[in-house]
Design a protein around this motif. Structure first.
Motif, PDB file in Angstrom:
ATOM      1  N   ALA A  19      -9.951   4.902 -16.152  1.00  0.00           N
ATOM      2  CA  ALA A  19      -9.135   4.454 -17.284  1.00  0.00           C
ATOM      3  C   ALA A  19      -9.946   3.601 -18.252  1.00  0.00           C
ATOM      4  CB  ALA A  19      -7.918   3.674 -16.782  1.00  0.00           C
ATOM      5  N   ASP A  20     -10.938   2.864 -17.736  1.00  0.00           N
ATOM      6  CA  ASP A  20     -11.803   2.063 -18.601  1.00  0.00           C
ATOM      7  C   ASP A  20     -13.229   2.121 -18.049  1.00  0.00           C
ATOM      8  OD1 ASP A  20     -13.117   0.340 -20.225  1.00  0.00           O
ATOM      9  OD2 ASP A  20     -11.753  -1.356 -19.955  1.00  0.00           O
ATOM     10  N   PRO A  21     -14.023   3.102 -18.492  1.00  0.00           N
ATOM     11  CA  PRO A  21     -15.378   3.273 -17.959  1.00  0.00           C
ATOM     12  C   PRO A  21     -16.323   2.100 -18.223  1.00  0.00           C
ATOM     13  CG  PRO A  21     -14.629   5.271 -19.070  1.00  0.00           C
ATOM     14  CD  PRO A  21     -13.643   4.192 -19.396  1.00  0.00           C
ATOM     15  N   GLU A  22     -15.931   1.169 -19.103  1.00  0.00           N
ATOM     16  CA  GLU A  22     -16.771  -0.012 -19.295  1.00  0.00           C
ATOM     17  C   GLU A  22     -16.694  -0.945 -18.092  1.00  0.00           C
ATOM     18  OE1 GLU A  22     -16.086  -1.917 -23.001  1.00  0.00           O
ATOM     19  OE2 GLU A  22     -16.590  -0.135 -24.182  1.00  0.00           O
ATOM     20  N   ASP A  23     -15.715  -0.718 -17.223  1.00  0.00           N
ATOM     21  CA  ASP A  23     -15.623  -1.377 -15.919  1.00  0.00           C
ATOM     22  C   ASP A  23     -15.606  -2.906 -16.000  1.00  0.00           C
ATOM     23  OD1 ASP A  23     -15.428  -1.537 -13.160  1.00  0.00           O
ATOM     24  OD2 ASP A  23     -17.585  -1.350 -12.826  1.00  0.00           O
ATOM     25  N   PRO A  24     -14.601  -3.481 -16.680  1.00  0.00           N
ATOM     26  CA  PRO A  24     -14.561  -4.946 -16.761  1.00  0.00           C
ATOM     27  C   PRO A  24     -14.370  -5.604 -15.393  1.00  0.00           C
ATOM     28  CG  PRO A  24     -12.506  -3.985 -17.545  1.00  0.00           C
ATOM     29  CD  PRO A  24     -13.471  -2.848 -17.380  1.00  0.00           C
ATOM     30  N   ASN A  25     -13.801  -4.881 -14.430  1.00  0.00           N
ATOM     31  CA  ASN A  25     -13.594  -5.441 -13.093  1.00  0.00           C
ATOM     32  C   ASN A  25     -14.808  -5.293 -12.175  1.00  0.00           C
ATOM     33  OD1 ASN A  25     -10.685  -6.242 -13.182  1.00  0.00           O
ATOM     34  ND2 ASN A  25     -10.419  -4.081 -13.649  1.00  0.00           N
ATOM     35  N   ARG A  26     -15.854  -4.611 -12.683  1.00  0.00           N
ATOM     36  CA  ARG A  26     -17.082  -4.395 -11.906  1.00  0.00           C
ATOM     37  C   ARG A  26     -16.776  -3.738 -10.548  1.00  0.00           C
ATOM     38  NH1 ARG A  26     -20.040 -10.131 -12.510  1.00  0.00           N
ATOM     39  NH2 ARG A  26     -17.927 -10.846 -12.090  1.00  0.00           N
ATOM     40  N   LEU A  27     -16.033  -2.638 -10.614  1.00  0.00           N
ATOM     41  CA  LEU A  27     -15.673  -1.900  -9.405  1.00  0.00           C
ATOM     42  C   LEU A  27     -16.725  -0.864  -9.030  1.00  0.00           C
ATOM     43  CD1 LEU A  27     -11.912  -1.200 -10.271  1.00  0.00           C
ATOM     44  CD2 LEU A  27     -12.852  -3.129  -8.986  1.00  0.00           C
ATOM     45  N   ASP A  28     -17.563  -0.482  -9.990  1.00  0.00           N
ATOM     46  CA  ASP A  28     -18.542   0.591  -9.773  1.00  0.00           C
ATOM     47  C   ASP A  28     -19.607   0.158  -8.776  1.00  0.00           C
ATOM     48  OD1 ASP A  28     -20.235   2.731  -9.916  1.00  0.00           O
ATOM     49  OD2 ASP A  28     -20.681   2.531 -12.045  1.00  0.00           O
ATOM     50  N   ASP A  29     -19.710   0.901  -7.663  1.00  0.00           N
ATOM     51  CA  ASP A  29     -20.731   0.622  -6.649  1.00  0.00           C
ATOM     52  C   ASP A  29     -22.053   1.297  -6.980  1.00  0.00           C
ATOM     53  OD1 ASP A  29     -19.336  -1.032  -4.923  1.00  0.00           O
ATOM     54  OD2 ASP A  29     -18.411   0.640  -3.872  1.00  0.00           O
ATOM     55  N   GLY A  30     -22.108   1.993  -8.084  1.00  0.00           N
ATOM     56  CA  GLY A  30     -23.305   2.736  -8.458  1.00  0.00           C
ATOM     57  C   GLY A  30     -22.994   4.211  -8.597  1.00  0.00           C
ATOM     58  N   GLY A  31     -23.529   4.812  -9.633  1.00  0.00           N
ATOM     59  CA  GLY A  31     -23.336   6.241  -9.835  1.00  0.00           C
ATOM     60  C   GLY A  31     -21.962   6.616 -10.334  1.00  0.00           C
ATOM     61  N   GLY A  32     -21.208   5.666 -10.862  1.00  0.00           N
ATOM     62  CA  GLY A  32     -19.894   5.991 -11.414  1.00  0.00           C
ATOM     63  C   GLY A  32     -18.802   6.174 -10.388  1.00  0.00           C
TER      64      GLY A  32
ATOM     65  N   GLY B  43      -9.695  -7.900 -18.324  1.00  0.00           N
ATOM     66  CA  GLY B  43     -11.038  -8.411 -18.074  1.00  0.00           C
ATOM     67  C   GLY B  43     -11.398  -8.314 -16.602  1.00  0.00           C
ATOM     68  N   ASP B  44     -12.265  -9.205 -16.163  1.00  0.00           N
ATOM     69  CA  ASP B  44     -12.721  -9.199 -14.768  1.00  0.00           C
ATOM     70  C   ASP B  44     -11.684  -9.927 -13.917  1.00  0.00           C
ATOM     71  OD1 ASP B  44     -14.079  -9.071 -12.430  1.00  0.00           O
ATOM     72  OD2 ASP B  44     -15.728 -10.382 -13.015  1.00  0.00           O
ATOM     73  N   ALA B  45     -10.558  -9.226 -13.638  1.00  0.00           N
ATOM     74  CA  ALA B  45      -9.429  -9.864 -12.956  1.00  0.00           C
ATOM     75  C   ALA B  45      -9.172  -9.322 -11.562  1.00  0.00           C
ATOM     76  CB  ALA B  45      -8.159  -9.703 -13.802  1.00  0.00           C
TER      77      ALA B  45
ATOM     78  N   PRO C 124       0.782  -1.241   0.000  1.00  0.00           N
ATOM     79  CA  PRO C 124       0.000   0.000   0.000  1.00  0.00           C
ATOM     80  C   PRO C 124       0.808   1.282   0.000  1.00  0.00           C
ATOM     81  CG  PRO C 124      -0.008  -0.987   2.173  1.00  0.00           C
ATOM     82  CD  PRO C 124       0.681  -1.965   1.268  1.00  0.00           C
ATOM     83  N   HIS C 125       2.120   1.200   0.208  1.00  0.00           N
ATOM     84  CA  HIS C 125       2.913   2.418   0.311  1.00  0.00           C
ATOM     85  C   HIS C 125       3.788   2.663  -0.913  1.00  0.00           C
ATOM     86  CE1 HIS C 125       2.236   0.980   4.538  1.00  0.00           C
ATOM     87  NE2 HIS C 125       1.657   2.164   4.556  1.00  0.00           N
ATOM     88  N   GLY C 126       3.592   1.868  -1.956  1.00  0.00           N
ATOM     89  CA  GLY C 126       4.371   2.063  -3.165  1.00  0.00           C
ATOM     90  C   GLY C 126       3.997   3.357  -3.878  1.00  0.00           C
ATOM     91  N   LYS C 127       4.964   3.944  -4.566  1.00  0.00           N
ATOM     92  CA  LYS C 127       4.726   5.191  -5.297  1.00  0.00           C
ATOM     93  C   LYS C 127       4.209   4.942  -6.703  1.00  0.00           C
ATOM     94  CE  LYS C 127       8.143   7.945  -2.767  1.00  0.00           C
ATOM     95  NZ  LYS C 127       9.369   8.772  -2.872  1.00  0.00           N
ATOM     96  N   GLU C 128       4.490   3.772  -7.250  1.00  0.00           N
ATOM     97  CA  GLU C 128       4.126   3.485  -8.633  1.00  0.00           C
ATOM     98  C   GLU C 128       2.682   2.988  -8.709  1.00  0.00           C
ATOM     99  OE1 GLU C 128       6.210   3.976 -11.163  1.00  0.00           O
ATOM    100  OE2 GLU C 128       7.867   4.586  -9.866  1.00  0.00           O
ATOM    101  N   PHE C 129       1.885   3.581  -9.603  1.00  0.00           N
ATOM    102  CA  PHE C 129       0.532   3.073  -9.848  1.00  0.00           C
ATOM    103  C   PHE C 129       0.115   3.443 -11.259  1.00  0.00           C
ATOM    104  CE2 PHE C 129      -4.096   3.120  -9.851  1.00  0.00           C
ATOM    105  CZ  PHE C 129      -4.356   1.869  -9.312  1.00  0.00           C
ATOM    106  N   ASP C 130      -0.163   2.425 -12.058  1.00  0.00           N
ATOM    107  CA  ASP C 130      -0.622   2.637 -13.435  1.00  0.00           C
ATOM    108  C   ASP C 130      -1.989   1.996 -13.577  1.00  0.00           C
ATOM    109  OD1 ASP C 130      -1.080   2.900 -16.101  1.00  0.00           O
ATOM    110  OD2 ASP C 130       0.665   1.743 -16.770  1.00  0.00           O
ATOM    111  N   PRO C 131      -3.060   2.797 -13.596  1.00  0.00           N
ATOM    112  CA  PRO C 131      -4.402   2.208 -13.647  1.00  0.00           C
ATOM    113  C   PRO C 131      -4.643   1.330 -14.863  1.00  0.00           C
ATOM    114  CG  PRO C 131      -4.470   4.589 -14.040  1.00  0.00           C
ATOM    115  CD  PRO C 131      -3.096   4.267 -13.558  1.00  0.00           C
ATOM    116  N   LYS C 132      -3.944   1.587 -15.963  1.00  0.00           N
ATOM    117  CA  LYS C 132      -4.150   0.774 -17.163  1.00  0.00           C
ATOM    118  C   LYS C 132      -3.743  -0.681 -16.933  1.00  0.00           C
ATOM    119  CE  LYS C 132      -3.643   4.648 -20.349  1.00  0.00           C
ATOM    120  NZ  LYS C 132      -2.837   5.246 -21.440  1.00  0.00           N
ATOM    121  N   GLU C 133      -2.828  -0.903 -15.992  1.00  0.00           N
ATOM    122  CA  GLU C 133      -2.417  -2.273 -15.675  1.00  0.00           C
ATOM    123  C   GLU C 133      -3.585  -3.081 -15.119  1.00  0.00           C
ATOM    124  OE1 GLU C 133       0.504  -3.988 -16.007  1.00  0.00           O
ATOM    125  OE2 GLU C 133       1.238  -2.313 -17.203  1.00  0.00           O
ATOM    126  N   TYR C 134      -4.567  -2.389 -14.523  1.00  0.00           N
ATOM    127  CA  TYR C 134      -5.705  -3.066 -13.906  1.00  0.00           C
ATOM    128  C   TYR C 134      -6.942  -3.050 -14.796  1.00  0.00           C
ATOM    129  CZ  TYR C 134      -3.024  -2.810  -9.569  1.00  0.00           C
ATOM    130  OH  TYR C 134      -2.053  -2.951  -8.607  1.00  0.00           O
TER     131      TYR C 134
END
Length: 201
Positions: free
Chosen positions: A86-99, A66-68, A52-62
């Motif tokens: 980064a991907d509003p189609e939300d293949p990971n189904r992270l959206d809790d509602g309302g974007g 697909g649903d990974a 959790p304390h890393g400085k590197e984060f690339d949202p495209k990697e996630y």
């Protein structure tokens, strides 16, 4: 021992103490936190719930596998939101509602909605009524909007003022700050149907 010998010895001891202090991360809490990360969290490792304390984060990697991934894989809500953005189609189904992704994750937070997701996301038969699923005949469960116990939902997440008022009535402690002026009426600017009978705060 001469006075000069005592002075030299004192300087040497001080130097050793300073080196040890710096090696432990000094007074920098973030440095100390990084030291507590597991051994596999090298400086180039992506920030995640495991590191959790890393400085590197690339949202495209996630967002390209697909649903990974799930909410539990992220260090903060803002990181999960960056993936949704980064991907509003939300293949990971992270959206809790309302974007807004993974509302239950810790700070830092980014709750600015991803509008495209709200338009594209489908509503399952068991989904509660909300701004994302506004059908009047759809059942409404106030508990859905109180499940995280934090400031996780905003007025814009509700289909009507009456629904927001139902949540305030069910949880008068108002963890979502739907009634900031504390007059017992939630989200007065939302559309009808309306319920303006005040809730005792």
């Amino acid at each position: 021992m001469t006075r000069w010998g005592v002075l030299v010895l004192g300087v040497a001891v001080l130097a050793v103490a300073v080196v040890a202090f710096v090696a432990r991360g000094g007074s920098d809490p973030a440095a100390k936190a990084r030291k507590s990360d597991p051994a596999w969290c090298t400086p180039g490792t992506q920030r995640s719930a495991l590191c959790p304390h890393g400085k590197e984060f690339d949202p495209k990697e996630y967002a390209t596998h697909g649903d990974a991934f799930e909410c539990v894989n992220f260090a903060s809500q803002a990181d999960a939101q960056a993936v949704l953005r980064a991907d509003p189609e939300d293949p990971n189904r992270l959206d809790d509602g309302g974007g807004v992704a993974c509302r239950g994750l810790p700070e830092p937070r980014d709750t600015t909605p991803v509008a495209v997701t709200a338009q594209q996301g489908g509503c399952g038969p068991g989904d509660t009524r909300s701004a994302r699923c506004p059908q009047p005949e759809r059942p409404f469960d106030a508990r859905y909007f109180l499940r995280f116990g934090t400031d996780a939902y905003d007025c814009r997440d509700f289909a009507s003022q009456a629904d927001a008022q139902a949540v305030l009535r069910f949880g008068p402690a108002d963890p979502n700050h739907l009634d900031d002026d504390r007059n017992g009426i939630a989200c007065p600017d939302l559309p009808a149907p309306k319920d303006v009978k005040p809730v005792r705060r």
